[in-house]
Design an enzyme around this catalytic site. Sequence first.
Site, PDB file in Angstrom:
ATOM      1  N   ARG A  76       9.108  39.518  16.314  1.00 45.09           N
ATOM      2  CA  ARG A  76       9.741  39.170  15.038  1.00 45.09           C
ATOM      3  C   ARG A  76      10.169  37.703  15.098  1.00 45.09           C
ATOM      4  O   ARG A  76      11.301  37.389  15.444  1.00 45.09           O
ATOM      5  CB  ARG A  76      10.926  40.092  14.788  1.00 45.09           C
ATOM      6  CG  ARG A  76      10.533  41.525  14.427  1.00 45.09           C
ATOM      7  CD  ARG A  76       9.797  41.601  13.088  1.00 45.09           C
ATOM      8  NE  ARG A  76      10.626  41.152  11.983  1.00 45.09           N
ATOM      9  CZ  ARG A  76      11.261  41.945  11.140  1.00 45.09           C
ATOM     10  NH1 ARG A  76      11.151  43.247  11.254  1.00 45.09           N
ATOM     11  NH2 ARG A  76      11.993  41.446  10.157  1.00 45.09           N
TER      12      ARG A  76
ATOM     13  N   ARG B 290       8.491  58.753  12.277  1.00 43.92           N
ATOM     14  CA  ARG B 290       8.251  57.893  13.453  1.00 43.92           C
ATOM     15  C   ARG B 290       7.726  58.735  14.623  1.00 43.92           C
ATOM     16  O   ARG B 290       6.761  58.377  15.270  1.00 43.92           O
ATOM     17  CB  ARG B 290       9.546  57.193  13.862  1.00 43.92           C
ATOM     18  CG  ARG B 290      10.073  56.231  12.797  1.00 43.92           C
ATOM     19  CD  ARG B 290      11.322  55.528  13.308  1.00 43.92           C
ATOM     20  NE  ARG B 290      11.924  54.645  12.321  1.00 43.92           N
ATOM     21  CZ  ARG B 290      11.533  53.404  12.062  1.00 43.92           C
ATOM     22  NH1 ARG B 290      10.520  52.889  12.717  1.00 43.92           N
ATOM     23  NH2 ARG B 290      12.158  52.667  11.160  1.00 43.92           N
TER      24      ARG B 290
ATOM     25  N   GLN C  20      14.823  53.290  13.989  1.00 47.03           N
ATOM     26  CA  GLN C  20      13.889  53.192  15.130  1.00 47.03           C
ATOM     27  C   GLN C  20      14.455  53.925  16.335  1.00 47.03           C
ATOM     28  O   GLN C  20      15.645  53.827  16.625  1.00 47.03           O
ATOM     29  CB  GLN C  20      13.675  51.729  15.508  1.00 47.03           C
ATOM     30  CG  GLN C  20      12.469  51.111  14.855  1.00 47.03           C
ATOM     31  CD  GLN C  20      12.389  49.613  15.104  1.00 47.03           C
ATOM     32  OE1 GLN C  20      13.096  49.069  15.957  1.00 47.03           O
ATOM     33  NE2 GLN C  20      11.539  48.952  14.347  1.00 47.03           N
TER      34      GLN C  20
ATOM     35  N   SER D  22      20.072  69.759  21.404  1.00 42.36           N
ATOM     36  CA  SER D  22      18.882  70.621  21.445  1.00 42.36           C
ATOM     37  C   SER D  22      17.573  69.858  21.660  1.00 42.36           C
ATOM     38  O   SER D  22      16.727  70.320  22.435  1.00 42.36           O
ATOM     39  CB  SER D  22      18.807  71.468  20.172  1.00 42.36           C
ATOM     40  OG  SER D  22      19.925  72.321  20.120  1.00 42.36           O
TER      41      SER D  22
ATOM     42  N   LYS E 205      23.381  78.292   9.021  1.00 38.77           N
ATOM     43  CA  LYS E 205      23.048  79.598   9.605  1.00 38.77           C
ATOM     44  C   LYS E 205      23.090  80.744   8.583  1.00 38.77           C
ATOM     45  O   LYS E 205      22.328  81.697   8.689  1.00 38.77           O
ATOM     46  CB  LYS E 205      24.010  79.920  10.756  1.00 38.77           C
ATOM     47  CG  LYS E 205      23.768  79.076  12.000  1.00 38.77           C
ATOM     48  CD  LYS E 205      24.649  79.520  13.141  1.00 38.77           C
ATOM     49  CE  LYS E 205      24.471  78.618  14.345  1.00 38.77           C
ATOM     50  NZ  LYS E 205      25.202  79.044  15.518  1.00 38.77           N
TER      51      LYS E 205
ATOM     52  N   ASP F  25      22.324  83.670  19.657  1.00 40.99           N
ATOM     53  CA  ASP F  25      23.679  83.323  20.103  1.00 40.99           C
ATOM     54  C   ASP F  25      24.379  84.514  20.751  1.00 40.99           C
ATOM     55  O   ASP F  25      25.079  84.372  21.755  1.00 40.99           O
ATOM     56  CB  ASP F  25      24.546  82.888  18.901  1.00 40.99           C
ATOM     57  CG  ASP F  25      24.297  81.430  18.522  1.00 40.99           C
ATOM     58  OD1 ASP F  25      23.846  80.668  19.394  1.00 40.99           O
ATOM     59  OD2 ASP F  25      24.569  81.080  17.368  1.00 40.99           O
TER      60      ASP F  25
ATOM     61  N   TYR G  40      31.350  73.238  25.177  1.00 43.14           N
ATOM     62  CA  TYR G  40      30.492  72.760  26.278  1.00 43.14           C
ATOM     63  C   TYR G  40      30.583  71.256  26.482  1.00 43.14           C
ATOM     64  O   TYR G  40      29.955  70.712  27.390  1.00 43.14           O
ATOM     65  CB  TYR G  40      29.030  73.183  26.060  1.00 43.14           C
ATOM     66  CG  TYR G  40      28.439  72.700  24.773  1.00 43.14           C
ATOM     67  CD1 TYR G  40      28.468  73.509  23.633  1.00 43.14           C
ATOM     68  CD2 TYR G  40      27.859  71.444  24.666  1.00 43.14           C
ATOM     69  CE1 TYR G  40      27.948  73.068  22.444  1.00 43.14           C
ATOM     70  CE2 TYR G  40      27.329  71.000  23.476  1.00 43.14           C
ATOM     71  CZ  TYR G  40      27.378  71.817  22.370  1.00 43.14           C
ATOM     72  OH  TYR G  40      26.859  71.377  21.175  1.00 43.14           O
TER      73      TYR G  40
ATOM     74  N   GLN H 139      15.388  81.149  22.546  1.00 45.18           N
ATOM     75  CA  GLN H 139      14.562  80.611  21.451  1.00 45.18           C
ATOM     76  C   GLN H 139      13.208  80.170  21.996  1.00 45.18           C
ATOM     77  O   GLN H 139      12.151  80.488  21.441  1.00 45.18           O
ATOM     78  CB  GLN H 139      15.254  79.381  20.826  1.00 45.18           C
ATOM     79  CG  GLN H 139      16.556  79.706  20.150  1.00 45.18           C
ATOM     80  CD  GLN H 139      17.221  78.493  19.514  1.00 45.18           C
ATOM     81  OE1 GLN H 139      17.142  77.391  20.035  1.00 45.18           O
ATOM     82  NE2 GLN H 139      17.890  78.714  18.401  1.00 45.18           N
TER      83      GLN H 139
HETATM   84  P1  NAP Z   1      34.020  76.873  13.266  1.00 42.86           P
HETATM   85  O1  NAP Z   1      33.219  77.895  12.564  1.00 42.86           O
HETATM   86  O2  NAP Z   1      34.422  75.643  12.533  1.00 42.86           O
HETATM   87  O3  NAP Z   1      35.345  77.594  13.811  1.00 42.86           O
HETATM   88  C1  NAP Z   1      36.339  76.854  14.456  1.00 42.86           C
HETATM   89  C2  NAP Z   1      37.345  77.805  15.106  1.00 42.86           C
HETATM   90  O4  NAP Z   1      38.255  76.994  15.852  1.00 42.86           O
HETATM   91  C3  NAP Z   1      38.186  78.579  14.106  1.00 42.86           C
HETATM   92  O5  NAP Z   1      38.546  79.806  14.662  1.00 42.86           O
HETATM   93  C4  NAP Z   1      39.388  77.651  13.931  1.00 42.86           C
HETATM   94  O6  NAP Z   1      40.545  78.311  13.472  1.00 42.86           O
HETATM   95  C5  NAP Z   1      39.587  77.205  15.351  1.00 42.86           C
HETATM   96  N1  NAP Z   1      40.326  75.960  15.447  1.00 42.86           N
HETATM   97  C6  NAP Z   1      39.889  74.723  15.112  1.00 42.86           C
HETATM   98  N2  NAP Z   1      40.852  73.820  15.362  1.00 42.86           N
HETATM   99  C7  NAP Z   1      41.914  74.496  15.859  1.00 42.86           C
HETATM  100  C8  NAP Z   1      43.196  74.115  16.315  1.00 42.86           C
HETATM  101  N3  NAP Z   1      43.576  72.834  16.304  1.00 42.86           N
HETATM  102  N4  NAP Z   1      44.015  75.068  16.775  1.00 42.86           N
HETATM  103  C9  NAP Z   1      43.639  76.364  16.803  1.00 42.86           C
HETATM  104  N5  NAP Z   1      42.427  76.793  16.375  1.00 42.86           N
HETATM  105  C10 NAP Z   1      41.577  75.865  15.919  1.00 42.86           C
HETATM  106  O7  NAP Z   1      33.282  76.345  14.582  1.00 42.86           O
HETATM  107  P2  NAP Z   1      32.291  77.189  15.520  1.00 42.86           P
HETATM  108  O8  NAP Z   1      30.894  77.009  15.093  1.00 42.86           O
HETATM  109  O9  NAP Z   1      32.816  78.577  15.627  1.00 42.86           O
HETATM  110  O10 NAP Z   1      32.441  76.418  16.916  1.00 42.86           O
HETATM  111  C11 NAP Z   1      33.614  76.537  17.688  1.00 42.86           C
HETATM  112  C12 NAP Z   1      33.381  75.919  19.066  1.00 42.86           C
HETATM  113  O11 NAP Z   1      32.376  76.643  19.747  1.00 42.86           O
HETATM  114  C13 NAP Z   1      32.894  74.465  19.005  1.00 42.86           C
HETATM  115  O12 NAP Z   1      33.522  73.737  20.044  1.00 42.86           O
HETATM  116  C14 NAP Z   1      31.424  74.579  19.287  1.00 42.86           C
HETATM  117  O13 NAP Z   1      30.889  73.413  19.898  1.00 42.86           O
HETATM  118  C15 NAP Z   1      31.408  75.740  20.253  1.00 42.86           C
HETATM  119  N6  NAP Z   1      30.103  76.415  20.266  1.00 42.86           N
HETATM  120  C16 NAP Z   1      29.469  76.460  21.453  1.00 42.86           C
HETATM  121  C17 NAP Z   1      28.255  77.082  21.534  1.00 42.86           C
HETATM  122  C18 NAP Z   1      27.540  77.121  22.856  1.00 42.86           C
HETATM  123  O14 NAP Z   1      26.343  77.393  22.882  1.00 42.86           O
HETATM  124  N7  NAP Z   1      28.233  76.901  23.954  1.00 42.86           N
HETATM  125  C19 NAP Z   1      27.679  77.677  20.423  1.00 42.86           C
HETATM  126  C20 NAP Z   1      28.377  77.624  19.211  1.00 42.86           C
HETATM  127  C21 NAP Z   1      29.595  76.983  19.153  1.00 42.86           C
HETATM  128  P3  NAP Z   1      40.812  78.458  11.891  1.00 42.86           P
HETATM  129  O15 NAP Z   1      39.994  79.623  11.452  1.00 42.86           O
HETATM  130  O16 NAP Z   1      42.265  78.703  11.810  1.00 42.86           O
HETATM  131  O17 NAP Z   1      40.406  77.168  11.248  1.00 42.86           O
END
Ligand code: NAP
Length: 492
Positions: A33, A177, A202, A236, A283, A319, A435, A467
Site C-alpha cells: 500500500r 474472506r 481482515q 468455538s 438457541k 449441552d 470457563y 457436536q
Molecule cells: P444467562 O442465561 O444470562 O444467565 C445468567 C445467570 O447468572 C442467571 O441465573 C443470573 O441470575 C445469574 N447472574 C448473573 N449475574 C449475577 C450476579 N451478579 N449475581 C448473582 N447471579 C447472577 O447466561 P448463561 O447462558 O446461563 O451463562 C451463564 C454462565 O455459564 C456464563 O459464564 C457462561 O459463559 C457459562 N456457560 C458455560 C458453558 C460451558 O460450556 N462451560 C456453557 C454455557 C454457559 P438472574 O436470573 O437473577 O439474572
Amino acid sequence: MTKLCVALTEKDTESMLAAMHSLPAEVDLVEVRVDAMESVNLERLIDGRGRPVIVTNRPPRQGGACTDPEAERLAVLRRAAGLGAEYVDVELDAVADLGELPGSTQRIVSVHDFEATPSDLPALLGRILQTGPDVAKVVTTAHDIMDAVPVLELLRTNASGVPLIALSMGEEGLVTRVLAGKFGAFLTFASHAAGMESAPGQVAVDQMLGMYRFPQIGPGTAVYGVIANPVAHSMSPAIHNAAFAALGLDAVYVPLKVNDCAAFLDAFERCDLRGLSVTIPHKVTMLGLMDEVEDLARRIGAVNTVDDRNGRRYGCNTDVSAAVGAIESAGRRAGMETLGGRSVVLVGAGGAGRAIAYGLADKGADLTIANRTVEKAERLAAELGVRACGLEALPDLAADVLVNSTSVGMWPNVDASPVPTGMLREGMVVFDAVYNPIRTRLLREAEEAGAVTAPGVEWFVSQAAAQFELWTGVDAPREVMEQALKSRLTGE
Ligand code: NAP
C-alpha cells in the site's frame, strides 16, 4: 487455487521489505500500500520483493491515503509496472487514465464501497469487465451477514473467465474472506498481524494459516460455524478447526454473526453449510426453524447444534449430556457411583442453568435451584418438580454436589464467587460452568476445602466434541480440542 495475499501498510521501504521477508512461505503474494507509506523507494522495494507483489496507491475517494494529483498517483503505478511489479491495482474510475502498462504487469481493476453492499453487484462487475481487466475486484461493506450473500454469489456465478476478487469488509464479511477459496476467488487478503489491517475485517495471516488452514480450503470443503451475536470472542472456531486439522478433514469452521436466523439458514444453504453450533441469543429461535428436533432439545426449549441431514435441518442439544457427564465424572472421582438421590444445589437459572437442571433431574438428583431472581428459579423448578430458593438461602443448604451456572466469577470479574465459602466442604463435588478463567475463585476455594472439582472447560470441550462427532461421524480428538481452548484462554 485461491491465493493468499498479505496487505502491508508499513511506513517506509526498509520496514516494508522486512515485513515482506518475515511472512510465512504459504503467502502467495503481498500488496504494497504505497499510499500508506511516508517514504518509498519503489525500485528497491520491487527489486527486493522476494515474491509477487500488487502495488496499490489508493486515493481517499476509494478509502486510501494518497492525496497526490491524479496524474502523479497513476504515474507511481506505471513506474511500478516498469520495474516489474506483477500486479497494480487501479480503481475503475481511473483505469482509462492509467493507459497501457509496460511489461507484463497485470491490471487489477477495483471498486470499493465503504458504506454498504450495492444492490446490483453483477452490474457493477459488468462495468469492471468492460474495461478489459486482468483481474476484477469488487469490495463492499457488510453490516449484516446477509450482505455477504450477494458477494459469495458473485464469486460462485462468475462465468466471465476473468479472475475475480470479491469480498465484504467488516466483521460481518469475514465469511467472504475465509471462504474465498471455496467460491473460487482469485485471492483473499490477510493482515500482517492483528491491529495492522489495511481494511476492516481482515483476518491476521497467522490465523488464516493456523486456525483456518486457508490453503486447504477449496470447492469441496465442508463449512461449519457458530451462529451468535456477538460472536467475535467465541472459542468455538479455535477448537473445532483444531479438531478438523488434527484429523486432516476437509472442513472449516467460521464465526457467523447472525441477526435473523431464518433468513440466514435459507441464504446459506447454498454455502455447503453442514453443521452449526448455536449460542446466545439464538438457541430458542433455532428450535422453531428445524425440520426435526431431538426430544430433549424440545423439552428444554433450546437447540445448540444443527446438523444438515441431506438438506433437512436436525436440531439437538449437546449441552445437557456434556454438563452432566462432566459432573458425573467428578462424582466418580469423589466416590459417588451415581447422581441419583444425591443432594445437588444448582446456582443459577439462566440458559446454562436450564440445560443442567434438566440433565440433573433426568438423573434423579435431589435438586434445589437457587437464583438471584428467585421467580426464575421457581419457574424452572416447577417444570421439573424440584425445589427453588433465593441466593440468601445458600448457607443453610447441605449439598453433595454444588453447581454454579451463573456468570459470577467470569472474566473480568474474576474475584467474585457465587457461593459463600462456608458451603464448601471436603468430599463434595463442585462444578463451575464458567470457563474463563479456567480456575475460577469458586474452584480455587473448593479445592482448598478438599472438594473434587470440575472446571467449565470440561463442559465446553465435551459439548463441542459431541457436536463434532454428530457432524463427522468420527471420534473427536478431545485432547486437541481442550488444548486449543486452553491456549485461547491463556494466550499461550
Ligand atoms: P444467562 O442465561 O444470562 O444467565 C445468567 C445467570 O447468572 C442467571 O441465573 C443470573 O441470575 C445469574 N447472574 C448473573 N449475574 C449475577 C450476579 N451478579 N449475581 C448473582 N447471579 C447472577 O447466561 P448463561 O447462558 O446461563 O451463562 C451463564 C454462565 O455459564 C456464563 O459464564 C457462561 O459463559 C457459562 N456457560 C458455560 C458453558 C460451558 O460450556 N462451560 C456453557 C454455557 C454457559 P438472574 O436470573 O437473577 O439474572
